[in-house]
Design a protein around this motif. Structure first.
Motif, PDB file in Angstrom:
ATOM      1  N   LEU A   1      17.438  -6.918   2.922  1.00 34.26           N
ATOM      2  CA  LEU A   1      16.172  -5.862   2.605  1.00 34.26           C
ATOM      3  C   LEU A   1      16.708  -6.136   1.070  1.00 34.26           C
ATOM      4  N   GLU A   2      14.927  -6.422   0.990  1.00 32.07           N
ATOM      5  CA  GLU A   2      14.699  -6.484  -0.784  1.00 32.07           C
ATOM      6  C   GLU A   2      13.706  -5.045  -1.257  1.00 32.07           C
ATOM      7  N   LEU A   3      13.908  -5.164  -2.648  1.00 37.45           N
ATOM      8  CA  LEU A   3      12.710  -4.540  -3.394  1.00 37.45           C
ATOM      9  C   LEU A   3      10.815  -4.087  -2.524  1.00 37.45           C
ATOM     10  N   ALA A   4      10.820  -5.516  -2.440  1.00 33.25           N
ATOM     11  CA  ALA A   4       9.471  -5.665  -1.650  1.00 33.25           C
ATOM     12  C   ALA A   4       9.068  -4.765  -0.688  1.00 33.25           C
ATOM     13  N   ASP A   5      10.298  -5.411   0.104  1.00 33.61           N
ATOM     14  CA  ASP A   5      10.337  -4.240   1.746  1.00 33.61           C
ATOM     15  C   ASP A   5      10.139  -2.664   1.914  1.00 33.61           C
ATOM     16  N   PHE A   6      10.972  -2.639   0.955  1.00 32.84           N
ATOM     17  CA  PHE A   6      10.388  -1.246   0.597  1.00 32.84           C
ATOM     18  C   PHE A   6       9.082  -0.694  -0.037  1.00 32.84           C
ATOM     19  N   GLU A   7       8.720  -0.995  -1.374  1.00 33.44           N
ATOM     20  CA  GLU A   7       6.910  -1.382  -2.115  1.00 33.44           C
ATOM     21  C   GLU A   7       6.323  -1.148  -0.560  1.00 33.44           C
ATOM     22  N   LEU A   8       6.255  -2.291   0.321  1.00 27.33           N
ATOM     23  CA  LEU A   8       5.178  -2.592   1.235  1.00 27.33           C
ATOM     24  C   LEU A   8       5.179  -1.937   2.588  1.00 27.33           C
ATOM     25  N   MET A   9       6.520  -0.867   2.630  1.00 23.76           N
ATOM     26  CA  MET A   9       6.586  -0.302   3.846  1.00 23.76           C
ATOM     27  C   MET A   9       6.209   1.029   2.792  1.00 23.76           C
ATOM     28  N   SER A  10       6.511   1.855   2.236  1.00 22.77           N
ATOM     29  CA  SER A  10       5.974   2.818   1.286  1.00 22.77           C
ATOM     30  C   SER A  10       4.267   3.058   1.068  1.00 22.77           C
ATOM     31  N   SER A  11       3.311   1.459   1.059  1.00 19.76           N
ATOM     32  CA  SER A  11       2.115   1.581   1.159  1.00 19.76           C
ATOM     33  C   SER A  11       1.752   1.666   2.301  1.00 19.76           C
ATOM     34  N   ARG A  12       2.208   1.107   3.373  1.00 17.64           N
ATOM     35  CA  ARG A  12       1.621   0.987   5.064  1.00 17.64           C
ATOM     36  C   ARG A  12       2.363   3.048   5.151  1.00 17.64           C
ATOM     37  N   VAL A  13       3.353   2.970   4.742  1.00 13.65           N
ATOM     38  CA  VAL A  13       3.550   5.257   4.977  1.00 13.65           C
ATOM     39  C   VAL A  13       1.979   5.433   4.574  1.00 13.65           C
ATOM     40  N   VAL A  14       2.078   5.528   3.439  1.00  7.94           N
ATOM     41  CA  VAL A  14       0.996   6.547   2.646  1.00  7.94           C
ATOM     42  C   VAL A  14      -0.051   6.223   3.059  1.00  7.94           C
ATOM     43  N   ALA A  15      -0.503   5.188   2.759  1.00  6.72           N
ATOM     44  CA  ALA A  15      -1.990   4.704   3.477  1.00  6.72           C
ATOM     45  C   ALA A  15      -1.920   5.565   5.439  1.00  6.72           C
ATOM     46  N   ALA A  16      -0.667   5.193   5.716  1.00 10.75           N
ATOM     47  CA  ALA A  16      -1.524   6.085   7.622  1.00 10.75           C
ATOM     48  C   ALA A  16      -1.730   7.776   7.463  1.00 10.75           C
TER      49      ALA A  16
ATOM     50  N   ALA B   1      -5.928  11.547   4.553  1.00  9.70           N
ATOM     51  CA  ALA B   1      -5.637  13.242   4.356  1.00  9.70           C
ATOM     52  C   ALA B   1      -4.880  13.772   3.291  1.00  9.70           C
ATOM     53  N   ALA B   2      -3.871  12.926   3.592  1.00 11.04           N
ATOM     54  CA  ALA B   2      -2.818  13.993   2.648  1.00 11.04           C
ATOM     55  C   ALA B   2      -3.378  13.328   1.337  1.00 11.04           C
ATOM     56  N   GLY B   3      -2.612  14.344   0.837  1.00 17.17           N
ATOM     57  CA  GLY B   3      -2.818  14.602  -1.398  1.00 17.17           C
ATOM     58  C   GLY B   3      -1.984  13.461  -1.944  1.00 17.17           C
ATOM     59  N   ASP B   4      -3.000  13.265  -2.927  1.00 18.74           N
ATOM     60  CA  ASP B   4      -1.833  12.813  -3.869  1.00 18.74           C
ATOM     61  C   ASP B   4      -0.905  12.953  -4.071  1.00 18.74           C
ATOM     62  N   ALA B   5      -0.106  14.257  -4.292  1.00 22.43           N
ATOM     63  CA  ALA B   5       0.880  15.145  -4.372  1.00 22.43           C
ATOM     64  C   ALA B   5       1.527  14.497  -3.316  1.00 22.43           C
ATOM     65  N   LEU B   6       1.355  14.068  -2.162  1.00 23.03           N
ATOM     66  CA  LEU B   6       2.533  14.195  -0.854  1.00 23.03           C
ATOM     67  C   LEU B   6       2.984  12.447  -1.036  1.00 23.03           C
ATOM     68  N   LYS B   7       1.232  11.839  -0.910  1.00 19.20           N
ATOM     69  CA  LYS B   7       1.914  10.703  -1.324  1.00 19.20           C
ATOM     70  C   LYS B   7       2.301   9.697  -1.911  1.00 19.20           C
ATOM     71  N   GLU B   8       2.644  11.111  -3.566  1.00 26.04           N
ATOM     72  CA  GLU B   8       3.778  10.337  -4.493  1.00 26.04           C
ATOM     73  C   GLU B   8       5.065  11.039  -4.407  1.00 26.04           C
ATOM     74  N   ARG B   9       5.308  11.843  -3.345  1.00 26.82           N
ATOM     75  CA  ARG B   9       6.171  12.514  -3.009  1.00 26.82           C
ATOM     76  C   ARG B   9       6.515  11.057  -2.206  1.00 26.82           C
ATOM     77  N   LEU B  10       5.634  10.530  -1.005  1.00 25.88           N
ATOM     78  CA  LEU B  10       6.535   9.658  -0.271  1.00 25.88           C
ATOM     79  C   LEU B  10       7.169   8.904  -1.093  1.00 25.88           C
ATOM     80  N   THR B  11       6.072   8.406  -1.739  1.00 28.27           N
ATOM     81  CA  THR B  11       6.720   7.070  -2.567  1.00 28.27           C
ATOM     82  C   THR B  11       8.185   6.832  -3.114  1.00 28.27           C
ATOM     83  N   ALA B  12       7.848   8.223  -4.343  1.00 32.67           N
ATOM     84  CA  ALA B  12       9.240   8.762  -4.820  1.00 32.67           C
ATOM     85  C   ALA B  12      10.275   8.595  -3.332  1.00 32.67           C
TER      86      ALA B  12
END
Length: 179
Positions: A26-41, A44-55
């Protein structure tokens, strides 16, 4: 505490899904990719929810890196991952934050309930098998409108990372995936 076989299977599956490039670490790039995939799923989720999940993905990664990367190479092996993720004293904070953020992401209208389509979209984005996701959702006991409480899902995620747990709904995610 020795983890149950089910807990070890659950964590091995998560490691394989988070290892987005399949290089065995596991590397940082793995988590960045996973985060972007899940946030995009869930568009309809607002920016605050997306930012919370990314964090929460960042905290998950930072916890692993802080707890495990003694040699400073920025990579986590499967053995290192299991040793910290199944250690409540070292990982509960990150698991709690991730559980709350992921479950909340499934509730874009903020009514306290996660509908099956959002649940499926998020879990598919992580990489779990659809048939196992469906079985898991059903195990959470959806209401007549095919929804589950956000809190039920968050508790299920926390249980997923508990080393002493077996026979939990999250065990449905490993059905047919381990040898």
């Amino acid at each position: 505490m020795t983890p149950t076989n089910e807990a070890t299977d659950r964590v091995q599956l998560v490691f394989s899904l988070f290892d987005a490039d399949g290089n065995g670490h596991l590397e940082l790039a793995d988590f960045e990719l996973m985060s972007s995939r899940v946030v995009a799923a869930v568009p309809a989720a607002g920016d605050a929810l997306k930012e919370r999940l990314t964090a929460s993905f960042r905290r998950y990664w930072d916890t692993l890196l802080t707890e495990l990367d003694a040699n400073g190479d920025g990579r986590i092996s499967p053995e290192e991952f299991t040793s910290v993720v199944l250690n409540p004293q070292r990982f509960d904070g990150a698991a709690d934050e991730f559980a709350e953020a992921l479950a909340a992401m499934g509730d874009p209208d903020g009514d306290g309930l996660v509908a099956r389509p959002e649940f499926l979209a998020l879990m598919i984005a992580i990489g779990f098998e659809r048939r196992n996701i469906e079985t898991l959702f059903d195990a959470f006991g959806p209401d007549g409108s095919d929804r589950i409480p956000v809190a039920t899902w968050a508790d299920g995620i926390r249980d997923y990372y508990r080393p002493e747990k077996s026979g939990i709904p999250g065990d449905h995610l490993t059905a047919g995936t381990t040898g």
